[in-house]
Every structure is written in structure tokens, then in C-alpha cells.
Write a protein that holds these residues in place. Structure first.
Motif, mmCIF file in Angstrom:
data_model
loop_
_atom_site.group_PDB
_atom_site.id
_atom_site.type_symbol
_atom_site.label_atom_id
_atom_site.label_comp_id
_atom_site.label_asym_id
_atom_site.label_seq_id
_atom_site.Cartn_x
_atom_site.Cartn_y
_atom_site.Cartn_z
ATOM 1 N N GLU A 137 8.083 -4.565 -1.673
ATOM 2 C CA GLU A 137 7.503 -3.466 -0.913
ATOM 3 C C GLU A 137 8.556 -2.407 -0.574
ATOM 4 O OE1 GLU A 137 4.410 -1.365 0.471
ATOM 5 O OE2 GLU A 137 4.265 -3.349 -0.469
ATOM 6 N N VAL A 138 9.751 -2.846 -0.177
ATOM 7 C CA VAL A 138 10.819 -1.895 0.150
ATOM 8 C C VAL A 138 11.213 -1.092 -1.080
ATOM 9 C CG1 VAL A 138 13.249 -1.728 0.788
ATOM 10 C CG2 VAL A 138 11.720 -3.177 2.116
ATOM 11 N N LEU A 139 11.327 -1.759 -2.232
ATOM 12 C CA LEU A 139 11.706 -1.055 -3.452
ATOM 13 C C LEU A 139 10.634 -0.055 -3.873
ATOM 14 C CD1 LEU A 139 13.316 -3.987 -5.465
ATOM 15 C CD2 LEU A 139 14.471 -2.155 -4.238
ATOM 16 N N LEU A 140 9.365 -0.425 -3.675
ATOM 17 C CA LEU A 140 8.289 0.518 -3.979
ATOM 18 C C LEU A 140 8.384 1.761 -3.101
ATOM 19 C CD1 LEU A 140 5.281 -1.942 -4.428
ATOM 20 C CD2 LEU A 140 6.142 -0.358 -6.150
ATOM 21 N N GLN A 141 8.708 1.571 -1.836
ATOM 22 C CA GLN A 141 8.829 2.719 -0.942
ATOM 23 C C GLN A 141 10.029 3.587 -1.308
ATOM 24 O OE1 GLN A 141 8.591 1.519 3.183
ATOM 25 N NE2 GLN A 141 6.811 0.222 2.818
ATOM 26 N N ILE A 142 11.125 2.968 -1.726
ATOM 27 C CA ILE A 142 12.278 3.747 -2.169
ATOM 28 C C ILE A 142 11.896 4.639 -3.340
ATOM 29 C CG2 ILE A 142 14.543 3.572 -3.286
ATOM 30 C CD1 ILE A 142 15.084 1.108 -1.582
ATOM 31 N N LEU A 143 11.020 4.134 -4.205
ATOM 32 C CA LEU A 143 10.581 4.900 -5.370
ATOM 33 C C LEU A 143 9.416 5.834 -5.049
ATOM 34 C CD1 LEU A 143 10.834 2.189 -8.177
ATOM 35 C CD2 LEU A 143 12.437 4.052 -7.688
ATOM 36 N N GLY A 144 9.079 5.965 -3.764
ATOM 37 C CA GLY A 144 8.104 6.979 -3.362
ATOM 38 C C GLY A 144 6.684 6.516 -3.209
ATOM 39 N N CYS A 145 6.434 5.202 -3.202
ATOM 40 C CA CYS A 145 5.064 4.702 -3.057
ATOM 41 C C CYS A 145 4.723 4.593 -1.579
ATOM 42 C CB CYS A 145 4.924 3.343 -3.726
ATOM 43 S SG CYS A 145 3.236 2.658 -3.627
ATOM 44 N N PRO A 146 3.600 5.158 -1.123
ATOM 45 C CA PRO A 146 3.199 4.991 0.274
ATOM 46 C C PRO A 146 2.982 3.516 0.594
ATOM 47 C CG PRO A 146 1.892 6.705 -0.810
ATOM 48 C CD PRO A 146 2.659 5.994 -1.883
ATOM 49 N N GLY A 147 3.304 3.123 1.804
ATOM 50 C CA GLY A 147 3.131 1.740 2.200
ATOM 51 C C GLY A 147 1.673 1.388 2.445
ATOM 52 N N GLY A 148 1.378 0.096 2.414
ATOM 53 C CA GLY A 148 0.056 -0.391 2.763
ATOM 54 C C GLY A 148 -0.981 -0.297 1.671
ATOM 55 N N LEU A 149 -0.599 0.027 0.436
ATOM 56 C CA LEU A 149 -1.562 0.124 -0.656
ATOM 57 C C LEU A 149 -1.610 -1.174 -1.441
ATOM 58 C CD1 LEU A 149 -0.757 3.662 -2.146
ATOM 59 C CD2 LEU A 149 -2.576 3.078 -0.544
ATOM 60 N N ASP A 150 -2.810 -1.617 -1.812
ATOM 61 C CA ASP A 150 -2.893 -2.740 -2.735
ATOM 62 C C ASP A 150 -2.700 -2.218 -4.156
ATOM 63 O OD1 ASP A 150 -5.319 -1.594 -3.540
ATOM 64 O OD2 ASP A 150 -6.533 -2.995 -2.378
ATOM 65 N N ASP A 151 -2.617 -3.143 -5.110
ATOM 66 C CA ASP A 151 -2.325 -2.732 -6.487
ATOM 67 C C ASP A 151 -3.376 -1.785 -7.042
ATOM 68 O OD1 ASP A 151 0.000 -4.177 -6.533
ATOM 69 O OD2 ASP A 151 -0.879 -5.949 -7.479
ATOM 70 N N HIS A 152 -4.655 -2.044 -6.709
ATOM 71 C CA HIS A 152 -5.729 -1.207 -7.243
ATOM 72 C C HIS A 152 -5.602 0.225 -6.740
ATOM 73 C CE1 HIS A 152 -9.687 -0.083 -8.751
ATOM 74 N NE2 HIS A 152 -10.005 0.340 -7.546
ATOM 75 N N ASP A 153 -5.394 0.397 -5.435
ATOM 76 C CA ASP A 153 -5.263 1.743 -4.880
ATOM 77 C C ASP A 153 -4.013 2.437 -5.396
ATOM 78 O OD1 ASP A 153 -7.598 1.467 -3.454
ATOM 79 O OD2 ASP A 153 -6.618 0.788 -1.612
ATOM 80 N N ALA A 154 -2.919 1.669 -5.529
ATOM 81 C CA ALA A 154 -1.682 2.256 -6.022
ATOM 82 C C ALA A 154 -1.838 2.751 -7.453
ATOM 83 C CB ALA A 154 -0.542 1.247 -5.930
ATOM 84 N N GLU A 155 -2.549 2.000 -8.281
ATOM 85 C CA GLU A 155 -2.771 2.426 -9.661
ATOM 86 C C GLU A 155 -3.629 3.690 -9.710
ATOM 87 O OE1 GLU A 155 -1.675 0.807 -12.761
ATOM 88 O OE2 GLU A 155 -0.254 0.166 -11.232
#
Length: 383
Positions: free
Chosen positions: A305-323
Motif C-alpha cells: 500500500e505504501v509503495l502504491l501511494q509513492i507511485l501516486g495511487c490514492p489510498g483506500g482503493l480495491d483492485d477493481h476501482d484502481a484498475e
């Protein structure tokens, strides 16, 4: 079971490690892993029938080459977020890939088959594009979904077998895994992804020639590959600790290394140490990922989760919403998204450097350089 209704890919023979992973995957779907239609045995060798995919991710790197680092990074950080989620799915199955590299990531999606061929040598990949000639990075990336393939080096996690430093792809192997024979974990996969993204930005890296020389010198073996592993390890540490100044002037363009990618790689190293400490405090039981100590399990879950946020992904998203977010935005800014196109002003200007382009590195690097087997000059090399 495969019903013959679509084109598929056949892999034969399949080694023991990949067979074990495919058996664990049968009957379920794993984000970013090709669907398995069938597997069995022929002449005492295992075969696997899987979903047919498109071009390797290296094609995307080639198409991004004419653009400046800022534009490339906006696309590659989206790719990075997608691959972190895919690695997380594999890790949750209780496996580590152990060989994340450009050849082991294929693109899938409706636009994958339409990816244009890279500009040929006659055209010159370094020639500036005229109006309408350059492929828009957003158009190139949109609709492409990365898939992890080739689990021939995969190991169970935990309780996987140790691997030698030169097993896998040294260019992308984590600093920890290059040190000595060890059992690799999720953080090694995630750090390998970081080095892959760095390769996508700059193509050739300071250690590329050393690895090529080591592979071609005396074949694959501990005597020839161990020194190369140590050289690459020291170079990666130097880049993170000292920056581009640790290398010869011809590598000055590494000063454009994005701060968040550098943070990503450093975080991988720090989290690897924390996870190792947590595992020592809470010994792993042999029943798989779900049986890990609570502290180690929390550390692993938080890391993705931390690495995803470093790469600019908003927190709290499941895989489906993130895709879905990836499909709609492709990492552009709000203003660019509102316009529905990539900001044209970010296109690389036709300077002398851009006219040389990616292909120039080979010729520039070939003159006045130290031998491939020797590390570049540096004021100091951290341990």
C-alpha cells in the motif's frame, strides 16, 4: 479445460517451479496472471496452455523513448502501480516471482495488438517527430494491461528454496538478493520492479555492459557471475546513496531520476530490513502465507500500500476501482484529463541531445569508457 474457442499459448516443457505455481493457480483467477486453460504431461514433461497475450513491455519502453523523462515517468508510474497490484496478488497466493524483468511482462488489452512497431534505424528513433507523427503516450498506454509470465524461478513464500545471486535477471535483481545465496521474498520482487521502471526511463544503465560481458565471457557459473553480481550491487547502492555523481560524466542524465522512484527503491530496501526483523521475532510456520506471524503479515500488507501511494495511487482503493482509475486517467493531471488528451507541451524539444536519442547511448558509451568488467569511477562506494 480449453474448449478451442480462442487462440492460446502453449508452453512446453515447464519446469518444476512453474508447474507448482500453475497447479496452485488452477481453478482460480489471479490479477495480472494469464488464465490457465489446461495443463498436463507429454513424454514425461509438463505442458501448460494459457491465455495468449500481446507485446512485451519493452515495446512500450521503445515507444516512449522520444519523450522527455517527465512524460515517460507519468506513463511508467501508472505501469508501476499496475504491477505492484499484480505482484501483491501473486504474493497473497504464497509465491514470489523472483524474475521480474522486461521479457517476463506482456501487455494485454484490446489495444495491445495495435501497438506500432518502433521507428526503424533508417528513420532514426532519435529524429524529432513532426505534428501528428509521435504516438501519444496516453494513447499507447491506455487499454494495455500488464501480465506477469514465466514463473520458472518462482518460489514459495515463505519456506521457499534459496537462490544464487545470478539466478534470474541481474540487471533488475534486488540489492539484497545480489549479496549472497538467500531465500527471496516479496520485497525482492517489488525492488526488481523499481529497477525495471528505471530501465524504462533511461534504457541503458551503468551496469548493463557488465552484465552482458559476464554472460558472454565464460558461460553461466559462480566463478564468472559472482563478481558481476557484486559490481551491479555496488552500482545500485551508489546510485541510491550518492546519486549520478558516483558515475562517469556520461551518466549525468541519471540526475533526472524522479524523486518518487528513488523514494520507492529506498523504501523497498528499508521495508526488506523491517520484514526480515519481523520474521525473526515471529517465526514462520510452514502452512503458507496465512500462517505468518501477525507482525510480519502486517508489515507485508502495509508495504504494498505504501509503495502504491509513492507511485501516486490514492489510498483506500480495491483492485477493481484502481484498475478503473487507471483506464480513465492513465496518470495525467486533472487539467490534462479534463482536456481529454496528453499535454503536447511536454513533448521533448528537438535539441542536439534528443536528435541523438536513445540510440546514441551505445555509441557515446563505447568511446572513452572503462572496460565492461570494471566499476565506474566513484569518490566512494558504500558497502
Amino acid at each position: 479445460m480449453y474448449d478451442g474457442s480462442e487462440f492460446v499459448a502453449l508452453k512446453y516443457p515447464v519446469n518444476r517451479e512453474e508447474e507448482e505455481f500453475c497447479q496452485a493457480l488452477q481453478g482460480q483467477l489471479c490479477l495480472g496472471v494469464p488464465r490457465i486453460f489446461d495443463m498436463g504431461w507429454h513424454s514425461e514433461e509438463c505442458y501448460v496452455v494459457v491465455q495468449l497475450l500481446g507485446a512485451p513491455v519493452s515495446r512500450l519502453f521503445e515507444l516512449l523513448a522520444p519523450w522527455d523523462v517527465g512524460v515517460k515517468w507519468q506513463v511508467l508510474r501508472v505501469l508501476g502501480r499496475q504491477l505492484v497490484r499484480r505482484l501483491r496478488a501473486v504474493h497473497r497466493m504464497g509465491f514470489v516471482h523472483c524474475d521480474v524483468n522486461a521479457s517476463n511482462i506482456l501487455l494485454g488489452g484490446e489495444e495491445t495488438w495495435a501497438l506500432p512497431e518502433p521507428r526503424g534505424a533508417a528513420q532514426g528513433p532519435s529524429e524529432p517527430h513532426g505534428p501528428g507523427e509521435a504516438e501519444d503516450p496516453q494513447e499507447v498506454a491506455l487499454g494495455c494491461r500488464p501480465f506477469l509470465i514465466d514463473f520458472g524461478c518462482a518460489r514459495r513464500f515463505p519456506d521457499g528454496e534459496p537462490m544464487l545471486p545470478y539466478w534470474g535477471s541481474i540487471d533488475y535483481t534486488s540489492i539484497n538478493a545480489l549479496t549472497s545465496e538467500c531465500c527471496r521474498g516479496p520485497h525482492d520482487d517489488l525492488e526488481s520492479l523499481g529497477w525495471l521502471l528505471l530501465h524504462g526511463l533511461f534504457r541503458e544503465l551503468p551496469w548493463t555492459q557488465w552484465v552482458q560481458a559476464a554472460w558472454s565471457a565464460n558461460g553461466v557459473g559462480e566463478a564468472s557471475m559472482t563478481p558481476a553480481c557484486q559490481q551491479v550491487r555496488l552500482a545500485k547502492v551508489a546510485l541510491l546513496e550518492l546519486g549520478h555523481g558516483a558515475f562517469e560524466p556520461r551518466w549525468a542524465h541519471l540526475a533526472e531520476l524522479p524523486a518518487d522512484l528513488c523514494l520507492y527503491l529506498r523504501r523497498c530496501r528499508a521495508q526488506a530490513a523491517a520484514a526480515a526483523a519481523a520474521t525473526e521475532l515471529e517465526p514462520v510456520r510452514p502452512a503458507g502465507l496465512g500462517s505468518r506471524g501477525a507482525g510480519a503479515a502486517r508489515a507485508l500488507a502495509a508495504d504494498h500500500e505504501v509503495l502504491l501511494q509513492i507511485l501516486g495511487c490514492p489510498g483506500g482503493l480495491d483492485d477493481h476501482d484502481a484498475e478503473r482509475l487507471t483506464s480513465s486517467s492513465c496518470g495525467t493531471s486533472d487539467s490534462a484529463r479534463a482536456r481529454g488528451r496528453w499535454p503536447a507541451a511536454r513533448r521533448r524539444p528537438p535539441t542536439a541531445r534528443s536528435r541523438r536519442g536513445a540510440a546514441s547511448h551505445a555509441s557515446v558509451d563505447g568511446g572513452g569508457a572503462s572496460s565492461p568488467g570494471a566499476p565506474p569511477s566513484a569518490l566512494g562506494w558504500p558497502p
